[in-house]
Write a protein that holds these residues in place. Sequence first.
Motif, PDB file in Angstrom:
ATOM      1  N   LYS A  44       0.828  -1.209   0.000  1.00  0.00           N
ATOM      2  CA  LYS A  44       0.000   0.000   0.000  1.00  0.00           C
ATOM      3  C   LYS A  44       0.862   1.260   0.000  1.00  0.00           C
ATOM      4  N   SER A  45       1.790   1.331   0.956  1.00  0.00           N
ATOM      5  CA  SER A  45       2.611   2.548   1.062  1.00  0.00           C
ATOM      6  C   SER A  45       3.486   2.722  -0.168  1.00  0.00           C
ATOM      7  N   THR A  46       3.976   1.622  -0.694  1.00  0.00           N
ATOM      8  CA  THR A  46       4.804   1.699  -1.893  1.00  0.00           C
ATOM      9  C   THR A  46       3.997   2.301  -3.039  1.00  0.00           C
ATOM     10  N   PRO A  84       1.784  11.028   5.127  1.00  0.00           N
ATOM     11  CA  PRO A  84       2.507   9.770   5.141  1.00  0.00           C
ATOM     12  C   PRO A  84       2.092   8.892   6.317  1.00  0.00           C
ATOM     13  N   GLN A  85       2.473   7.622   6.230  1.00  0.00           N
ATOM     14  CA  GLN A  85       2.098   6.682   7.288  1.00  0.00           C
ATOM     15  C   GLN A  85       2.637   7.145   8.641  1.00  0.00           C
ATOM     16  N   GLN A  86       3.886   7.633   8.632  1.00  0.00           N
ATOM     17  CA  GLN A  86       4.463   8.162   9.878  1.00  0.00           C
ATOM     18  C   GLN A  86       4.509   9.681   9.778  1.00  0.00           C
ATOM     19  N   LEU A 160      -3.828   9.742   1.866  1.00  0.00           N
ATOM     20  CA  LEU A 160      -3.758   9.460   3.297  1.00  0.00           C
ATOM     21  C   LEU A 160      -3.277   8.037   3.525  1.00  0.00           C
ATOM     22  N   ASP A 161      -2.083   7.864   4.039  1.00  0.00           N
ATOM     23  CA  ASP A 161      -1.556   6.520   4.289  1.00  0.00           C
ATOM     24  C   ASP A 161      -1.820   6.141   5.742  1.00  0.00           C
ATOM     25  N   GLU A 162      -2.782   5.268   5.928  1.00  0.00           N
ATOM     26  CA  GLU A 162      -3.212   4.824   7.254  1.00  0.00           C
ATOM     27  C   GLU A 162      -3.478   6.003   8.189  1.00  0.00           C
ATOM     28  N   PRO A 163      -4.490   6.785   7.859  1.00  0.00           N
ATOM     29  CA  PRO A 163      -4.701   8.017   8.621  1.00  0.00           C
ATOM     30  C   PRO A 163      -4.981   7.804  10.103  1.00  0.00           C
TER      31      PRO A 163
HETATM   32 MG   LIG Z   1       2.248   1.126   4.767  1.00  0.00          MG
END
Ligand SMILES: [Mg+2]
Lengths: 308, 270
Positions: A44-46, A84-86, A160-163
């Motif tokens: 997903k993040s990629t 980003p996720q973080q 939104l990556d894992e909001p």
């Molecule tokens: Mg991810």
Amino acid sequence: MPESLISARGLTKKYGDFTAVDAIDFDVAKGESFGLLGPNGAGKSTTMRIIAATSQRSSGTISILGRDPEEHGPQIRAHLGVVPQQDNLDGELTVSENLFIYGRYFGLSKKFIRNKIEELLDFAQLQDKRDAKVEALSGGMKRRLTIARALVSEPDILMLDEPTTGLDPQARHILWDRLFRLKETGVTLVITTHFMDEAEQLCDRLVVMDKGKIMAEGSPLELIKQYSTKEVLEVRFGSDRNKEVAPILREMCSRIEELPDRILMYVEDGEALLEAITAKKLHPTTSLVRRSSLEDVFLRLTGRSLIE
Amino acid sequence: MNSGIDVAKVRARGAAYVAEARIAQMMKWKGIIAIVAIGNPLFYLVAIGIGIGVLVNENSGTSGTGGVEYITFIAPALLASAALTGALDEAMFPVMEGFKWRKLFYAINSTPINPGQIVLGVFIGAIARVVFTVVCYWALLIAFGVVTVSQSWDVIPVTIFAAGAFAAVIMGVTASVKNEDYFMTVLNRMIIMPMFLFSGTFFPLSTMPIFLQPIGWISPLWHATELGRYFSYGYSISGIMLLVHFSYLIVMMIIGFKLANKKFAERLAK
Ligand SMILES: [Mg+2]
Ligand SMILES: Nc1ncnc2c1ncn2[C@@H]1O[C@H](COP(=O)(O)OP(=O)(O)OP(=O)(O)O)[C@@H](O)[C@H]1O
């Protein structure tokens, strides 16, 4: 066919020999809220980083706002908001300084940003924290600030990556509410999550990803209709007896899933099935009839749970 | 629904925006930066003016320093070392923050700004810190009558240039390292410390045993110090050596930038 803002064909990303994203196809329409649902390591993040025009694909094609990110990275990024996720906020600066500096990176005028900051602080419910150091914020506040920051440039697409990962239920609901409001204003959302309830709440349409591949695509309702039954009966007999009764239960409905702690039975009418089971004098210690969810879709597609 | 983002403008000024942010971050440390910039020369002035300097001058006169007072001899060297220390701080820590600690560079990289502009912006930020440090330092030396205003016009820009060369290399090297904590220890103990000891700051490098002198030759601080002496009180250097010092620093700057640009692009594209 509505205007497609993002369009990927055979999109692939390799890290050495490892294929993180494996020839995926998808389209995101203007104004749509599009989800990538999948477990850890699904890619997903990629995928998000490729859409965000920061990571280069290994092969395949992708067009974002009609452009190829390999050639027009800055032009594309000018119209994206990235969460980003973080969180990567600057902890030493204040809330408003973080927003201000980020706005400058888009070449926005100081005056424009100053006005925008007021709007964003209201939106993120951070007015009373405007001069607080970011380090001192709670996780939910930081997440809202990261989203507010991504909106400073009035993006066409918000990524939104894992909001809401890592937030408590209350903080999640506040965030969902903010995202609903955004959607209403016509911003296109691309969201990754491994929470099925989040995907059901926020996404008009989603793809289920696993091991770099897209397993299925559709609206949450369509996916449930296609890959699951209307209802699910969950029964527990205690870990020893589960194995014993499973073969009997298997005879009673077209599909069951044995999980370590319970058995899921897929049917149109859960109550009727439970009565039939009781009639056979198989008394489960607990039972529950519920609607099918994306979790069941995922289990059907991959044989695994979404959250390990 | 558009804020009228002008990508061409960001293409032209991106590095300035990054530098602006770096300076905003430094302002959070302004107290410490000011104390270091002013306290450092004060400390040396007192220690050397009334302590070591007296000792050196009494024991060996001015023969060891090529005919000038000890304080005159070390003033440009101390200036160079303060400049390079400032450059080190603002080149190393932001790069670690940027990639690892808080991943700030990844945030910048999701805007229209690209990696090369981040490199340049961080570099400009480091130069801003160096300019502040150098000007404070030299102003104090002037105030205490150690140097004169007329001695300042060349030594200041040359010292800033040398610190810039050092900053570029440090940025490149820091961006190349994966294990930052280990790297910092090694860099400090094995490279920075000897560099400051063997760069002819407190005594001419030529008085050291020949086998230790190469440490000075590779140290940008030695080149900066030699140039500083030449441009402040007219310490004599051959034309060839002048060329060597400048070339060394220029090459360092170019290599530093090339490496930083490459590594920044690689890491941000992951
Ligand atoms: Mg991810
Ligand atoms: N820079 C990288 N170098 C090597 N492998 C990577 C890199 N980034 C990601 N991967 C690998 O690619 C796969 C997909 O990672 P990715 O972060 O896209 O997954 P994800 O779906 O976002 O997972 P999560 O839910 O944990 O965030 C993982 O197996 C990961 O280890």
